[in-house]
Design a protein around this motif. Structure first.
Motif, PDB file in Angstrom:
ATOM      1  N   SER A 206       0.948  -1.382  -0.143  1.00 47.87           N
ATOM      2  CA  SER A 206       0.102  -0.091  -0.024  1.00 47.87           C
ATOM      3  C   SER A 206       1.120   1.206  -0.191  1.00 47.87           C
ATOM      4  O   SER A 206       0.579   2.336   0.861  1.00 47.87           O
ATOM      5  CB  SER A 206      -0.482   0.226   1.231  1.00 47.87           C
ATOM      6  OG  SER A 206      -1.537  -1.015   1.228  1.00 47.87           O
ATOM      7  N   SER A 207       2.008   1.458  -0.644  1.00 47.59           N
ATOM      8  CA  SER A 207       3.127   2.125  -0.496  1.00 47.59           C
ATOM      9  C   SER A 207       2.572   3.399  -2.081  1.00 47.59           C
ATOM     10  O   SER A 207       2.717   2.615  -2.969  1.00 47.59           O
ATOM     11  CB  SER A 207       4.570   1.765  -0.421  1.00 47.59           C
ATOM     12  OG  SER A 207       5.968   2.794  -1.481  1.00 47.59           O
ATOM     13  N   ALA A 208       2.934   4.530  -1.521  1.00 43.44           N
ATOM     14  CA  ALA A 208       2.223   5.343  -2.723  1.00 43.44           C
ATOM     15  C   ALA A 208       3.308   5.424  -3.409  1.00 43.44           C
ATOM     16  O   ALA A 208       3.593   5.249  -4.939  1.00 43.44           O
ATOM     17  CB  ALA A 208       1.934   6.876  -2.247  1.00 43.44           C
ATOM     18  N   SER A 209       4.946   5.321  -2.954  1.00 49.47           N
ATOM     19  CA  SER A 209       5.761   5.519  -4.701  1.00 49.47           C
ATOM     20  C   SER A 209       6.674   4.001  -5.178  1.00 49.47           C
ATOM     21  O   SER A 209       6.512   4.533  -5.615  1.00 49.47           O
ATOM     22  CB  SER A 209       7.329   5.031  -2.792  1.00 49.47           C
ATOM     23  OG  SER A 209       6.950   6.850  -2.686  1.00 49.47           O
ATOM     24  N   MET A 210       5.408   2.586  -3.817  1.00 47.70           N
ATOM     25  CA  MET A 210       5.414   1.530  -5.328  1.00 47.70           C
ATOM     26  C   MET A 210       4.265   1.901  -6.479  1.00 47.70           C
ATOM     27  O   MET A 210       5.448   0.806  -7.222  1.00 47.70           O
ATOM     28  CB  MET A 210       5.435   0.761  -3.974  1.00 47.70           C
ATOM     29  CG  MET A 210       6.336   0.190  -3.342  1.00 47.70           C
ATOM     30  SD  MET A 210       7.739  -0.090  -4.428  1.00 47.70           S
ATOM     31  CE  MET A 210       7.178  -1.710  -5.556  1.00 47.70           C
ATOM     32  N   VAL A 211       3.477   1.933  -5.981  1.00 47.40           N
ATOM     33  CA  VAL A 211       2.481   2.559  -6.745  1.00 47.40           C
ATOM     34  C   VAL A 211       3.370   3.395  -8.006  1.00 47.40           C
ATOM     35  O   VAL A 211       3.098   3.202  -9.349  1.00 47.40           O
ATOM     36  CB  VAL A 211       1.123   3.447  -6.201  1.00 47.40           C
ATOM     37  CG1 VAL A 211       0.190   3.523  -7.974  1.00 47.40           C
ATOM     38  CG2 VAL A 211       0.493   2.695  -4.940  1.00 47.40           C
ATOM     39  N   ALA A 212       3.782   4.688  -8.034  1.00 45.21           N
ATOM     40  CA  ALA A 212       4.477   5.398  -8.404  1.00 45.21           C
ATOM     41  C   ALA A 212       5.451   4.702  -9.622  1.00 45.21           C
ATOM     42  O   ALA A 212       5.469   4.970 -10.582  1.00 45.21           O
ATOM     43  CB  ALA A 212       5.302   6.716  -8.061  1.00 45.21           C
ATOM     44  N   GLU A 213       6.184   4.039  -9.071  1.00 49.42           N
ATOM     45  CA  GLU A 213       7.364   2.948  -9.058  1.00 49.42           C
ATOM     46  C   GLU A 213       6.765   1.862 -10.363  1.00 49.42           C
ATOM     47  O   GLU A 213       7.039   1.870 -11.330  1.00 49.42           O
ATOM     48  CB  GLU A 213       8.143   2.135  -8.145  1.00 49.42           C
ATOM     49  CG  GLU A 213       8.840   2.793  -8.029  1.00 49.42           C
ATOM     50  CD  GLU A 213      10.250   4.091  -9.252  1.00 49.42           C
ATOM     51  OE1 GLU A 213      10.836   2.631 -10.042  1.00 49.42           O
ATOM     52  OE2 GLU A 213      10.544   5.329  -9.296  1.00 49.42           O
ATOM     53  N   ALA A 214       5.547   1.373  -9.918  1.00 49.44           N
ATOM     54  CA  ALA A 214       4.678   0.670 -11.135  1.00 49.44           C
ATOM     55  C   ALA A 214       3.813   0.964 -12.163  1.00 49.44           C
ATOM     56  O   ALA A 214       4.596   0.424 -13.318  1.00 49.44           O
ATOM     57  CB  ALA A 214       3.558   0.113  -9.841  1.00 49.44           C
TER      58      ALA A 214
END
Length: 305
Positions: A25-33
């Motif tokens: 549920s990480s915003a940074s991981m969503v951005a990276e995806a």
């Protein structure tokens, strides 16, 4: 091969980041995806660019189809901006007010580490090729990447550079979230990744537009072509020289020259055409057009190598 390797790496990384984004549920991981899926989609456009741009010239396209490569690369750059940059920034802004923790941060770190290795392998290949070509051209790697007409190589170089920096930003943001307990750090990481992608997209868009509207050759290349013309036995002077890119590593050359001797008009025309064919035999020359200089036109001078 450079683009294909980058495409395969981005597909694997995008899948891993998507799974990690759902788990953490990480915003940074969503951005990276979003970043990796955008890059994977863009590699498809770059593969199309290579294929379309390599078509042989015909009667309808006497200067070839090379500019197709710039068109499709421009579309890919807009893809980075919309699917990568805007999505990442908007998601980060939405998550600024979130107070929830990052779930299973170890999963995020593992995925980011694997992604760094894969992206690093792709970037290394692009860097090695860029350095080799830069040395051949007598310029720095950075200047070569910015100025090269090889639009797919430039795109892979910048995309992979941004990917490595983005991974560091995402990892650092998640770590700061853990250490401080401030969830905004994770959202800020997403925004920073988006800004990074926006900068890369603007650079790539600008370079492709420049080539589409008719970018002339760099002074070093102009001098090299001029010296090559003067090195031909049939040419005594060059009074006009125009060099334009009509595709990746494909040149359109127009020159006014003074031929050696004082032959008859018919013989001069034949000699001009022979010289044109000789120049067009070079792999980097798409088309060359030569015409005769007049006596009172000053000769051009070209810097030594």
């Amino acid at each position: 091969m450079t683009v294909l390797l980058a495409f395969l790496a981005n597909i694997l990384v995008a899948i891993a980041k998507t799974v990690a984004a759902v788990i953490t549920s990480s915003a940074s991981m969503v951005a990276e995806a979003a970043h990796s899926w955008a890059d994977a989609g863009n590699e498809v456009f770059l593969l199309i660019a290579d294929r379309r741009g390599a078509k042989t010239k015909d009667a309808r396209h006497p200067l070839g189809y090379g500019r197709n490569a710039f068109v499709w690369s421009l579309i890919a750059a807009f893809g980075i901006f919309t699917a990568g940059s805007i999505v990442s920034i908007m998601h980060g802004i939405q998550e600024l007010s979130d107070t929830g923790p990052v779930e299973s941060p170890v999963v995020a770190y593992v995925v980011l580490g694997i992604a760094f290795v894969l992206e690093g392998a792709s970037f290394t290949q692009a860097m090695v090729k860029s350095r080799r070509l830069a040395r051949q051209g007598g310029t720095s790697t950075w200047d070569f990447v910015l100025d090269t007409s090889d639009t797919t190589l430039r795109a892979v170089f910048f995309e992979d550079s941004a990917a490595l920096i983005g991974l560091a930003l995402a990892g650092g943001s998640i770590l700061l979230h853990q250490l401080t307990g401030v969830a905004a750090w994770d959202a800020i990481g997403s925004i920073l990744v988006g800004i990074l992608l926006g900068v890369v997209a603007v650079i790539l868009i600008g370079r492709n537009i420049a080539f589409l509207v008719g970018a002339t050759a760099a002074p070093k290349l102009r001098a090299r072509v001029g010296r090559a013309l003067l090195g031909l036995d049939q040419i005594e002077r060059v009074t006009y020289l125009h060099i334009e890119y009509v595709g990746p590593n494909r040149l359109f050359i127009v020159a006014e020259v003074d031929l050696a001797g004082d032959a008859r008009e018919h013989d001069v025309a034949r000699r001009l055409r022979d010289v044109e064919q000789r120049i067009e035999a070079h792999e980097a020359v798409e088309t060359v057009v030569l015409s005769l200089s007049v006596d009172d036109e000053p000769s051009l001078e070209f810097a030594p190598a």
